[in-house]
Design a protein around this motif. Structure first.
Motif, PDB file in Angstrom:
ATOM      1  N   GLY A   1      40.992  -3.506  56.967  1.00 41.99           N
ATOM      2  CA  GLY A   1      40.259  -4.773  56.727  1.00 41.99           C
ATOM      3  C   GLY A   1      41.368  -5.421  55.513  1.00 41.99           C
ATOM      4  O   GLY A   1      42.617  -5.271  55.346  1.00 41.99           O
ATOM      5  N   TYR A   2      40.839  -6.425  54.803  1.00 41.96           N
ATOM      6  CA  TYR A   2      41.453  -7.310  53.936  1.00 41.96           C
ATOM      7  C   TYR A   2      42.294  -6.732  53.102  1.00 41.96           C
ATOM      8  O   TYR A   2      42.091  -5.595  52.485  1.00 41.96           O
ATOM      9  N   HIS A   3      43.704  -7.003  52.877  1.00 38.32           N
ATOM     10  CA  HIS A   3      44.626  -6.299  51.914  1.00 38.32           C
ATOM     11  C   HIS A   3      45.003  -4.987  52.378  1.00 38.32           C
ATOM     12  O   HIS A   3      45.074  -4.156  51.156  1.00 38.32           O
ATOM     13  N   TYR A   4      44.735  -4.520  53.670  1.00 41.37           N
ATOM     14  CA  TYR A   4      45.077  -3.212  53.679  1.00 41.37           C
ATOM     15  C   TYR A   4      46.250  -2.611  53.345  1.00 41.37           C
ATOM     16  O   TYR A   4      46.411  -1.596  52.906  1.00 41.37           O
ATOM     17  N   LEU A   5      47.333  -3.217  53.644  1.00 38.99           N
ATOM     18  CA  LEU A   5      48.644  -2.885  53.171  1.00 38.99           C
ATOM     19  C   LEU A   5      48.838  -2.662  51.612  1.00 38.99           C
ATOM     20  O   LEU A   5      49.141  -1.636  51.321  1.00 38.99           O
ATOM     21  N   ARG A   6      48.179  -3.813  51.111  1.00 36.64           N
ATOM     22  CA  ARG A   6      48.459  -3.517  49.482  1.00 36.64           C
ATOM     23  C   ARG A   6      47.447  -2.049  48.974  1.00 36.64           C
ATOM     24  O   ARG A   6      47.737  -1.513  48.120  1.00 36.64           O
ATOM     25  N   ARG A   7      46.288  -1.793  49.687  1.00 41.36           N
ATOM     26  CA  ARG A   7      45.405  -0.930  49.404  1.00 41.36           C
ATOM     27  C   ARG A   7      46.091   0.369  49.782  1.00 41.36           C
ATOM     28  O   ARG A   7      45.956   1.471  48.859  1.00 41.36           O
TER      29      ARG A   7
END
Length: 245
Positions: free
Chosen positions: A225-231
């Motif tokens: 989901g949203y901001h998957y890479l950052r998480r």
């Protein structure tokens, strides 16, 4: 009188609290609208013969060529009017553009090419809004991915991320933490359906014992989901690169 004044003050405080809560709600709603606004196109031309749409800061151009107008259709906007062709063109100067922009462009065109013949998907004007929506959805997701990569390039040090490299549609993340006695490179394979599916990955260990098993355990706890890479980066930092004491 003092009691009335006290009641008024209480009412004012309550009203002020309600106003602040409404402002917070308005801010949250606005952020949601901006996050899920998939109208990523602009009309740059609409004539009797064709329409031209631009996406992603004018870096992608879609040209739609119309068939002959329907009798009685003064403005040429009859939904049954045939579409002869749809052509996508990249206007991005890849030599000058940052790597993250080139990656985003490649992923979008990966989606465009995977769909086969667009004229078959959009034989008449009736289907054009759906096509614009479908492309906007992919553009929106990939644009957010580009912003995530730019964020990591700028602030990666906060997550023990030494370097972010892009190779075709892969992102290489080099992590290093002396406190955890670890240094490794994580390579993530991206596609146009990001962030709606988990990412294939490989790990190249350089120092310490962190390998694919440890990374896999972390990634399994990161919902897509949203901001998957950052998480993903944040949880690797939190779970694997902190002082073990």
């Amino acid at each position: 009188l003092c009691r009335e004044l006290s009641d008024l003050e209480t009412q004012n405080e309550q009203m002020l609290a309600q106003m602040n809560q409404l402002k917070e709600n308005e801010k949250s709603c606005q952020e949601l609208l901006e996050r899920y606004d998939f109208t990523e196109w602009e009309i740059t031309e609409w004539s009797e013969q064709r329409a031209v749409f631009n996406f992603l800061y004018d870096s992608i151009e879609l040209t739609v060529v119309f068939g002959p107008p329907i009798d009685g259709d003064v403005f040429g906007e009859d939904p049954s009017r045939k579409i002869v062709s749809l052509n996508f063109e990249s206007l991005l100067d890849e030599e000058k553009a940052p790597p993250s922009s080139c990656l985003v462009q490649r992923l979008i065109f990966q989606f465009i090419e995977s769909q086969g013949c667009w004229q078959e998907k959009c034989p008449t004007l009736y289907y054009l809004p759906q096509v614009l929506h479908d492309i906007s959805l992919v553009v929106s997701r990939c644009k957010i991915l580009g912003e995530e990569i730019e964020f990591l390039e700028r602030w990666g040090g906060k997550f023990n991320l030494l370097k972010t490299d892009i190779n075709d549609t892969k992102v290489k993340l080099l992590f290093s933490a002396s406190t955890a006695f670890a240094k490794f490179e994580l390579t993530l394979s991206l596609s146009a359906n990001y962030p709606s599916a988990s990412l294939p990955f490989t790990v190249q260990n350089q120092i310490g014992n962190i390998g694919e098993e440890e990374i896999s355990a972390v990634l399994s706890n990161v919902p897509i989901g949203y901001h998957y890479l950052r998480r993903i980066v944040s949880l690797i930092h939190q779970n694997l690169l902190q002082d073990p004491r």
